[in-house]
Design a protein around this motif. Structure first.
Motif, mmCIF file in Angstrom:
data_model
loop_
_atom_site.group_PDB
_atom_site.id
_atom_site.type_symbol
_atom_site.label_atom_id
_atom_site.label_comp_id
_atom_site.label_asym_id
_atom_site.label_seq_id
_atom_site.Cartn_x
_atom_site.Cartn_y
_atom_site.Cartn_z
ATOM 1 N N LEU B 32 0.834 -1.206 0.000
ATOM 2 C CA LEU B 32 0.000 0.000 0.000
ATOM 3 C C LEU B 32 0.871 1.261 0.000
ATOM 4 O O LEU B 32 0.548 2.254 -0.656
ATOM 5 C CB LEU B 32 -0.927 0.002 1.215
ATOM 6 C CG LEU B 32 -2.024 -1.061 1.208
ATOM 7 C CD1 LEU B 32 -2.822 -1.018 2.485
ATOM 8 C CD2 LEU B 32 -2.938 -0.871 0.008
ATOM 9 N N LEU B 35 2.131 1.782 -3.379
ATOM 10 C CA LEU B 35 1.037 2.158 -4.274
ATOM 11 C C LEU B 35 0.782 3.658 -4.210
ATOM 12 O O LEU B 35 0.646 4.328 -5.253
ATOM 13 C CB LEU B 35 -0.222 1.386 -3.869
ATOM 14 C CG LEU B 35 -1.394 1.379 -4.837
ATOM 15 C CD1 LEU B 35 -0.979 0.740 -6.124
ATOM 16 C CD2 LEU B 35 -2.557 0.625 -4.241
ATOM 17 N N SER B 36 0.740 4.213 -2.994
ATOM 18 C CA SER B 36 0.435 5.645 -2.903
ATOM 19 C C SER B 36 1.583 6.464 -3.496
ATOM 20 O O SER B 36 1.349 7.511 -4.114
ATOM 21 C CB SER B 36 0.157 6.039 -1.456
ATOM 22 O OG SER B 36 1.289 5.838 -0.677
ATOM 23 N N ALA B 39 1.265 6.501 -7.252
ATOM 24 C CA ALA B 39 0.239 7.446 -7.718
ATOM 25 C C ALA B 39 0.774 8.874 -7.685
ATOM 26 O O ALA B 39 0.532 9.666 -8.608
ATOM 27 C CB ALA B 39 -1.014 7.322 -6.862
ATOM 28 N N ASN B 40 1.524 9.210 -6.631
ATOM 29 C CA ASN B 40 2.067 10.567 -6.548
ATOM 30 C C ASN B 40 3.006 10.861 -7.708
ATOM 31 O O ASN B 40 2.942 11.929 -8.327
ATOM 32 C CB ASN B 40 2.815 10.743 -5.226
ATOM 33 C CG ASN B 40 1.876 10.739 -4.041
ATOM 34 O OD1 ASN B 40 0.682 10.952 -4.220
ATOM 35 N ND2 ASN B 40 2.388 10.471 -2.876
ATOM 36 N N ILE B 43 1.047 11.471 -10.931
ATOM 37 C CA ILE B 43 0.508 12.837 -11.068
ATOM 38 C C ILE B 43 1.621 13.775 -11.538
ATOM 39 O O ILE B 43 1.442 14.591 -12.438
ATOM 40 C CB ILE B 43 -0.035 13.343 -9.723
ATOM 41 C CG1 ILE B 43 -1.136 12.445 -9.217
ATOM 42 C CG2 ILE B 43 -0.534 14.771 -9.848
ATOM 43 C CD1 ILE B 43 -1.659 12.877 -7.867
ATOM 44 N N PRO B 74 0.268 20.540 -9.551
ATOM 45 C CA PRO B 74 0.468 19.120 -9.244
ATOM 46 C C PRO B 74 1.298 18.916 -7.993
ATOM 47 O O PRO B 74 1.068 17.957 -7.238
ATOM 48 C CB PRO B 74 1.209 18.575 -10.461
ATOM 49 C CG PRO B 74 1.141 19.595 -11.495
ATOM 50 C CD PRO B 74 0.702 20.862 -10.904
ATOM 51 N N LEU B 77 -0.988 19.191 -5.213
ATOM 52 C CA LEU B 77 -1.812 17.981 -5.129
ATOM 53 C C LEU B 77 -1.032 16.856 -4.464
ATOM 54 O O LEU B 77 -1.539 16.149 -3.587
ATOM 55 C CB LEU B 77 -2.248 17.518 -6.526
ATOM 56 C CG LEU B 77 -3.076 18.449 -7.374
ATOM 57 C CD1 LEU B 77 -3.544 17.712 -8.615
ATOM 58 C CD2 LEU B 77 -4.240 18.975 -6.604
ATOM 59 N N THR B 80 -0.688 17.294 -0.770
ATOM 60 C CA THR B 80 -1.922 16.899 -0.082
ATOM 61 C C THR B 80 -2.037 15.381 -0.042
ATOM 62 O O THR B 80 -2.353 14.791 0.998
ATOM 63 C CB THR B 80 -3.140 17.484 -0.815
ATOM 64 O OG1 THR B 80 -2.858 18.844 -1.141
ATOM 65 C CG2 THR B 80 -4.369 17.408 0.033
ATOM 66 N N ALA B 81 -1.757 14.755 -1.191
ATOM 67 C CA ALA B 81 -1.913 13.301 -1.263
ATOM 68 C C ALA B 81 -0.923 12.607 -0.332
ATOM 69 O O ALA B 81 -1.260 11.594 0.288
ATOM 70 C CB ALA B 81 -1.720 12.828 -2.696
ATOM 71 N N ILE B 84 -2.319 12.852 3.205
ATOM 72 C CA ILE B 84 -3.444 11.930 3.385
ATOM 73 C C ILE B 84 -2.935 10.496 3.469
ATOM 74 O O ILE B 84 -3.313 9.732 4.353
ATOM 75 C CB ILE B 84 -4.452 12.088 2.231
ATOM 76 C CG1 ILE B 84 -5.146 13.448 2.328
ATOM 77 C CG2 ILE B 84 -5.483 10.978 2.264
ATOM 78 C CD1 ILE B 84 -6.058 13.744 1.168
ATOM 79 N N GLY B 87 -1.431 9.701 6.813
ATOM 80 C CA GLY B 87 -2.433 9.431 7.850
ATOM 81 C C GLY B 87 -3.045 8.048 7.694
ATOM 82 O O GLY B 87 -3.131 7.273 8.651
ATOM 83 N N VAL B 88 -3.437 7.740 6.460
ATOM 84 C CA VAL B 88 -4.117 6.464 6.229
ATOM 85 C C VAL B 88 -3.174 5.294 6.506
ATOM 86 O O VAL B 88 -3.557 4.290 7.105
ATOM 87 C CB VAL B 88 -4.651 6.418 4.789
ATOM 88 C CG1 VAL B 88 -5.251 5.067 4.503
ATOM 89 C CG2 VAL B 88 -5.698 7.486 4.588
ATOM 90 N N PHE B 91 -2.665 4.651 10.090
ATOM 91 C CA PHE B 91 -3.811 3.872 10.570
ATOM 92 C C PHE B 91 -3.660 2.404 10.193
ATOM 93 O O PHE B 91 -3.888 1.508 11.015
ATOM 94 C CB PHE B 91 -5.098 4.438 9.978
ATOM 95 C CG PHE B 91 -6.322 3.680 10.374
ATOM 96 C CD1 PHE B 91 -6.981 3.994 11.544
ATOM 97 C CD2 PHE B 91 -6.790 2.642 9.600
ATOM 98 C CE1 PHE B 91 -8.096 3.287 11.921
ATOM 99 C CE2 PHE B 91 -7.907 1.923 9.977
ATOM 100 C CZ PHE B 91 -8.559 2.254 11.141
#
Lengths: 519, 116
Positions: B32, B35-36, B39-40, B43, B74, B77, B80-81, B84, B87-88, B91
């Motif tokens: 995970l 993966l994030s 994606a960054n 972008i 970008p 963006l 921000t991503a 986020i 944080g996720v 968790f």
């Protein structure tokens, strides 16, 4: 007061309530008062928002006064306002229900603040007119839902949460990648502006990005074949949380599909909307068959969510087979929106009833339940009405919701989806009758002694559990027998959706494009 | 530069999907995280890479100098991503720790009690 302020209230109020209930972390009484008061205010604000939007047209609020497309805009057209109203109703009723249904132990771990954050995230997702902001609201909503899902920390919740968290993160990343690619192509994030830029752009890349959005929102809505996380997790948390998830969360995915595939991706309708149509048909069939195999109250209901999502997707997918400006398209979209409204009310209500049954008999397993019709005829009646409404029997709301979607399907000459739509309605009745026979009609199984509380006097504390169920049952009856005004609003919402120029003109992203001319 | 970045992004996506499909929950979380980040970077690459051209407008001018300037949006963006995702993922790490404590297994194949 400036009327645009109304648009921001449904987002602001839940965050205010969340902050207040965080400040009163130690006092459960204060948190409860803030919970009821805050959601009541949210409900009132959402009513006013829908009323104003219906009478004055699309409301737009530019955050910090940055004009679109440079700043973030919150847009309330009728679809958004209807969805926000449903958020308000569900927030209010579920919080009242949790007053006596939720374990005080959970309340100590931030049940109410998380609930408020969830409401705020959902309302924000419904209202925003900026696609990256939509991603942020999804994440706000997801973080709150993750935490609510594991509240209590039982074995099932842990397993469910791992699946739920993983698949939702994957879905978010697909969404984020699609935003990145779309920004690379259009150079903007404002949804109305993207719609303008994409008009007539027959690029295959646009369809690729559209499919990425479809997969991402399909996961969140629980559409075929992306729904497997839903029956694995939705029945695990405390019942009030399940009820709210069942009512609202998948519908946010459905809303996002409605928004994207009426406003932005309308150039390759034959391809994209046909996929939505057939995914919808498969979704309703697999959902209802999955439910038929289950023998646990909450599992039956959660797998049924999937089957109901299928009707919403079918309504949207019918656009592939009609002229987009025609009355059939309006009817299909209005039927889809009415279906969402009906489903939120009824599905939440059935979950709330299952919570009462669990409190009375101490189980959700159908084989351990029984005899409730003899001892609790009124509760049985409440379940019966909601169950028949879910199956789509007249004169309840489910009938008119299905009727509108099926009628649109007939007028678009889509016989196969219509056939399956009717068949699934009958199979839904089968699952509901199964619950009715096991839980209410037959006597309690002999090896399960009758709990004392069944014969005892009516416990006044349970009024908080019954009141929301009664209100929602009346709502489903009213949406049926007196549904004309509600359906008129849905038709108006459908008319706004088939004519995106209204949305685009309201946001007006082209007024400030002086930068582009200089290049 | 863009083709190279495209391969990097593709490689990251492939690695993360491979890790997500492993049975261990720790490897799932590593997947995970990758993966994030993939994606960054996507972008960043998709919106165009511009070197050495900050989007600053000199005093008195109408447009940034030199043109074309790097697109700051970008980067906002991605910022921000990243927050986020941080944080996720925090968790998620706590979640797999708690899940291991409560379930006593770290094998996803053994977590099928709630499956329909």
């Amino acid at each position: 007061m400036n009327v645009e302020v109304l648009v921001v209230l449904p987002v602001l109020l839940p965050f205010l309530s969340a902050a207040l209930s965080l400040m009163t972390w130690r006092s459960q009484v204060a948190q409860r008062v803030i919970g009821v008061g805050g959601t009541a205010l949210l409900f009132v604000a959402s009513c006013v928002l829908l009323y104003t939007t219906y009478h004055e047209g699309i409301l737009v609020m530019e955050m910090s006064n940055w004009p679109a497309p440079f700043g973030i805009v919150l847009v309330s057209d009728l679809l958004s306002a209807i969805m926000v109203l449903m958020t308000g109703i569900m927030a209010f009723t579920v919080v009242i229900y949790s007053l006596s249904a939720t374990d005080p132990e959970y309340e100590k771990f931030g049940y109410y603040p998380l609930m408020h954050l969830l409401h705020g995230g959902v309302a924000g997702a419904f209202l925003t007119g900026d696609i990256f902001n939509l991603f942020v609201w999804f994440e706000v909503m997801l973080m709150a839902s993750f935490s609510l899902l594991i509240l209590g920390g039982s074995r099932g919740q842990m397993e469910g949460a791992i699946k739920y968290v993983t698949i939702n993160l994957v879905s978010s990343v697909i969404f984020l990648s699609a935003i990145g690619l779309l920004y690379g192509m259009t150079g903007t994030l404002n949804m109305a502006h993207i719609a303008v830029v994409l008009q007539g752009a027959e690029s295959p890349m646009v369809t690729v990005v559209a499919m990425m959005f479809m997969v991402s929102f399909g996961i969140k809505a629980g559409s075929f074949p992306l729904f497997f996380w839903l029956p694995a997790s939705y029945h695990t948390p405390p019942i009030a949380v399940s009820a709210l998830f069942a009512g609202l969360l998948t519908k946010v995915g459905a809303y996002a599909l409605f928004r994207m595939f009426t406003l932005m991706f309308m150039d390759d309708v034959q391809f994209t909307h046909n996929i939505i149509l057939w995914a919808g048909v498969l979704t309703m069939v697999t959902g209802v068959l999955g439910a038929a195999a289950q023998f646990e109250f909450r599992r039956i209901l959660s797998i049924h969510i999937i089957s109901q999502i299928g009707y919403m997707l079918m309504a949207l997918g019918l656009l592939a087979h009609t002229d987009i400006r025609s009355e059939v398209a309006v009817l299909a979209l209005a039927g889809g929106i009415f279906y969402i409204v009906h489903n939120i009310v009824v599905k939440t209500n059935l979950f709330l009833v299952s919570g009462v049954v669990n409190q009375l008999l101490g189980s959700y397993e159908l084989k351990k339940l029984g005899g409730l019709y003899r001892h609790k005829p009124f509760l049985s009646l409440l379940f019966f009405v909601s169950a028949l409404s879910l199956a789509g029997l007249p004169p309840l709301s489910g009938f008119f919701a299905k009727f509108a979607v099926i009628r649109a399907g007939l007028e678009a000459y889509q016989w196969v989806p219509v056939f399956f739509g009717l068949l699934v309605g009958a199979l839904t009745l089968y699952s509901m009758v199964k619950i009715w026979m096991y839980v209410f009609w037959r006597p309690l199984p002999e090896d399960h002694p009758m709990p004392e509380r069944l014969n005892g006097k009516w416990d006044p504390k349970t009024i908080w559990m019954y009141a929301p169920i009664i209100v929602l049952t009346i709502a489903t009856i009213l949406l049926g027998v007196y549904g004309e005004p509600a359906f008129q609003v849905c038709l108006a919402a459908g008319e706004q959706l088939v004519d995106p120029s209204q949305y685009i003109e309201a946001v007006n992203p082209m007024d400030h494009m002086w930068l582009g001319e200089g290049e | 530069m863009e083709p190279l970045m495209a391969y990097v992004v593709g490689g990251l996506f492939a690695a993360s999907i491979y890790m997500i499909l492993r049975r261990s929950i720790v490897k799932l979380v590593i997947g995970l995280i990758l993966l994030s980040n993939a994606a960054n970077l996507l972008i960043f690459t998709a919106s165009g890479l511009t070197r050495g051209a900050p989007p600053l407008i000199p005093e008195g001018a109408q447009f940034p100098d030199p043109m074309p300037a790097a697109d700051p949006l970008p980067q906002a963006l991605i910022l921000t991503a990243i927050v986020i995702a941080f944080g996720v993922l925090a968790f998620a790490v706590v979640l797999i720790n708690r899940a291991y404590e409560i379930l006593g297994v770290d094998d996803l194949d053994l977590m099928k009690e709630t499956d329909a």
